[in-house]
Design a protein around this motif. Structure first.
Motif, short mmCIF file in Angstrom:
data_model
loop_
_atom_site.label_atom_id
_atom_site.label_comp_id
_atom_site.label_asym_id
_atom_site.label_seq_id
_atom_site.Cartn_x
_atom_site.Cartn_y
_atom_site.Cartn_z
N ASN A 243 0.82 -1.21 0.00
CA ASN A 243 0.00 0.00 0.00
C ASN A 243 0.85 1.26 0.00
N VAL A 244 1.93 1.26 0.80
CA VAL A 244 2.78 2.44 0.91
C VAL A 244 3.52 2.68 -0.41
N GLY A 245 4.16 1.64 -0.94
CA GLY A 245 4.92 1.79 -2.18
C GLY A 245 4.06 2.26 -3.33
N VAL A 246 2.85 1.70 -3.45
CA VAL A 246 1.96 2.10 -4.53
C VAL A 246 1.48 3.53 -4.33
N ALA A 247 1.15 3.91 -3.08
CA ALA A 247 0.69 5.28 -2.81
C ALA A 247 1.78 6.29 -3.17
N VAL A 248 3.03 5.97 -2.84
CA VAL A 248 4.15 6.87 -3.16
C VAL A 248 4.35 6.92 -4.68
N ALA A 249 4.29 5.77 -5.35
CA ALA A 249 4.45 5.76 -6.81
C ALA A 249 3.35 6.57 -7.49
N GLN A 250 2.13 6.46 -7.02
CA GLN A 250 1.03 7.24 -7.59
C GLN A 250 1.27 8.74 -7.40
N ALA A 251 1.76 9.11 -6.22
CA ALA A 251 2.05 10.52 -5.97
C ALA A 251 3.18 11.01 -6.87
N LEU A 252 4.19 10.18 -7.09
CA LEU A 252 5.30 10.56 -7.96
C LEU A 252 4.86 10.66 -9.42
N GLU A 253 3.93 9.81 -9.82
CA GLU A 253 3.42 9.88 -11.20
C GLU A 253 2.74 11.22 -11.45
N ARG A 254 2.09 11.74 -10.42
CA ARG A 254 1.40 13.03 -10.59
C ARG A 254 2.37 14.18 -10.74
N GLN A 255 3.65 13.95 -10.40
CA GLN A 255 4.66 14.99 -10.59
C GLN A 255 4.93 15.24 -12.08
N GLY A 256 4.79 14.19 -12.88
CA GLY A 256 4.83 14.35 -14.32
C GLY A 256 6.20 14.23 -14.97
N ASP A 257 7.28 14.58 -14.28
CA ASP A 257 8.59 14.62 -14.94
C ASP A 257 9.60 13.66 -14.30
N LEU A 258 9.12 12.65 -13.57
CA LEU A 258 10.00 11.69 -12.93
C LEU A 258 9.91 10.34 -13.62
N HIS A 259 11.04 9.64 -13.67
CA HIS A 259 11.09 8.28 -14.19
C HIS A 259 11.12 7.33 -12.99
N VAL A 260 10.05 6.56 -12.80
CA VAL A 260 9.88 5.74 -11.60
C VAL A 260 9.83 4.27 -11.96
N LYS A 261 10.58 3.47 -11.21
CA LYS A 261 10.51 2.01 -11.31
C LYS A 261 10.23 1.45 -9.92
N LEU A 262 9.45 0.37 -9.88
CA LEU A 262 9.06 -0.23 -8.60
C LEU A 262 9.38 -1.72 -8.64
N ILE A 263 10.00 -2.21 -7.57
CA ILE A 263 10.33 -3.63 -7.45
C ILE A 263 9.49 -4.24 -6.33
N GLU A 264 8.81 -5.34 -6.63
CA GLU A 264 8.00 -6.05 -5.63
C GLU A 264 8.28 -7.55 -5.73
#
Length: 457
Positions: A243-264
């Protein structure tokens, strides 16, 4: 105030410790007899063993005379029912609930939390608070702690001061004279294990941690002066897709100019995260494996966030990410006793779900016209943003005549939308916003200054 706290876990315990130390009448309910025994021995509270949502436990806790209920157990459903019972049977006027499941927090269902449905006055989401704390940290990546106030016009910067820091061994009053026009104030200094509010003649020493409050337009200049210039963040890797990792990734996606990768690591959870995320690349596997770290781009990452549910995994993953070449590593740590260990292992910053949740709860507990509260360290101090009320001890008083306790400092003032650095001859007027740093032992006295005096009526 008489306050009932449901749940004696980390959040409930911390809130009970803080509010009981300020003279409030605190009752702590938990079904774990061991936790209640520890609370009775260590805190000035009344501990009751029982189910927090059961009417008989509420009755024994004195809910009929309760001013505030804080439901902070590990179960969303128990927290919801506790608020319902407090409202329906005991007419408790204010109810705060900590909820974690995303389904309960969906804006489409906001009507659920009304007096005729589920009478919860304030919802606290740890995941949402962590996401906000993470975004704030990435805005100032060279700080170990940061928070914004006055609708983003003022920022607190936690700065670690190495031996080559340019402003060491300089009296603070001299800094004020040297950097004329800089709207920044050193409000707190941690030296070893001691946190204190500095005097104008005090000097900063190697190894200190300084809490500096600055007007947002002056943040970059402040960081340069303290030898901690900021750097841009564009590539982010998140380890942990709960829940925490996804919530943070969603918030970062809204920034618009970041390249985000998530490992689970868990395949089902990774697939669920991929369904919820739009632009984030989700990888399934062990976030501490060297080959997967390389595939995720950890060696080239500006920052790696370790956000699993296990503190020790987060610490170890952060250390390995640092060894792999990440420019900065930030770990999610629930247990405050592990934070010094993380610092000694080269982890740049930590995010504490407990601290974020406690700060949000305190914002709704403080008296006077309090707009925001941020808890520092292990609840050792607070930054309190409040509006000056007519009839309070602050209204019509100059800064030099303020009767603040020794462990409190005025950090910033906003008049008519303009952020000002406090000066001795500055007068505080009704409607001004003030930001006050206060050590834990002085919070109650500061809170009294913010309230309207009975003599005014």
């Amino acid at each position: 105030m008489r306050i009932i706290i449901c749940g004696a876990g980390q959040v409930g315990w911390q809130i009970a410790r803080q509010l009981s130390g300020e003279g409030n009448d605190i009752v702590l309910i938990d079904k774990d007899e061991r936790l209640i025994q520890q609370a009775n021995e260590a805190l000035d509270v009344q501990g009751i063993v029982g189910h927090a949502s059961h009417p008989d436990a509420m009755e024994r806790a004195g809910a009929r005379d309760c001013d505030l209920l804080i439901a902070a157990t590990a179960s969303d459903e128990v927290n919801i029912v506790a608020c319902e019972v407090a409202h329906a049977l005991f007419d408790v006027p204010r109810k705060i609930a900590r909820l974690r499941a995303p389904a309960y927090l969906d804006p489409r269902y906001a009507d659920l939390y009304r007096a005729k449905h589920l009478p919860i006055d304030v919802l606290i989401s740890p995941e949402r608070e962590i996401a906000l704390a993470t975004l704030s940290r990435l805005d100032a990546p060279t700080t170990f702690d940061t928070e914004t106030f006055m609708d983003g016009r003022v920022r607190m910067l936690g700065l670690a001061l190495p031996a080559d820091c340019p402003v060491l061994h300089t009296p603070l009053r001299q800094l004020d004279q040297t950097f004329f026009g800089l709207r920044a104030v050193v409000v707190g200094v941690r030296r070893g294990t001691r946190l204190f509010a500095p005097e104008p003649g005090d000097q900063l020493m190697p190894g200190d941690q300084a809490y500096v409050v600055a007007a947002t337009p002056d943040v970059d200049r402040t960081l340069d002066i303290f030898g901690r210039p900021s750097h841009g963040v564009r590539r982010v890797v998140i380890i942990g897709g709960g829940n925490v990792g996804v919530a943070v990734a969603q918030a970062l996606e809204r920034q618009g100019d970041l390249h985000v990768k998530l490992i689970e690591r868990d395949r089902a959870r990774a697939e669920a995260a991929a369904d919820l995320l739009g632009r984030t690349i989700v990888l399934n596997g062990d976030g501490m494996a060297a080959d997967l770290m390389a595939e995720a781009g950890v060696p080239q990452a500006d920052v790696v966030l370790t956000l699993t549910q296990d503190d020790r995994t987060n610490i170890l993953a952060a250390v390995r990410a640092r060894q792999a070449g990440s420019r900065m590593v930030i770990a999610l740590i629930n247990d405050p006793s592990l934070i010094p260990l993380a610092a000694n292992l080269g982890i740049d910053a930590q995010i504490s779900p407990r601290a974020a949740t406690v700060s949000t709860i305190l914002r709704h507990v403080r008296r006077g016209r309090v707009r925001d509260v941020y808890s520092l360290g292990d609840a050792e101090a607070e930054l309190i943003e409040a509006q000056v009320l007519a009839g309070s001890a602050l209204a019509g008083t100059t800064v030099r005549d303020l009767k603040l306790p020794r462990g409190a400092l005025l950090a910033a003032v906003e008049k008519a939308g303009q952020v000002l650095k406090p000066r001795p001859d500055m007068r505080l007027d009704q409607g001004d916003l003030v930001l006050i740093f206060a050590l834990a032992g002085d919070i109650q006295e500061v809170e009294g200054l913010l309230q309207v005096s009975a003599d005014w009526f």
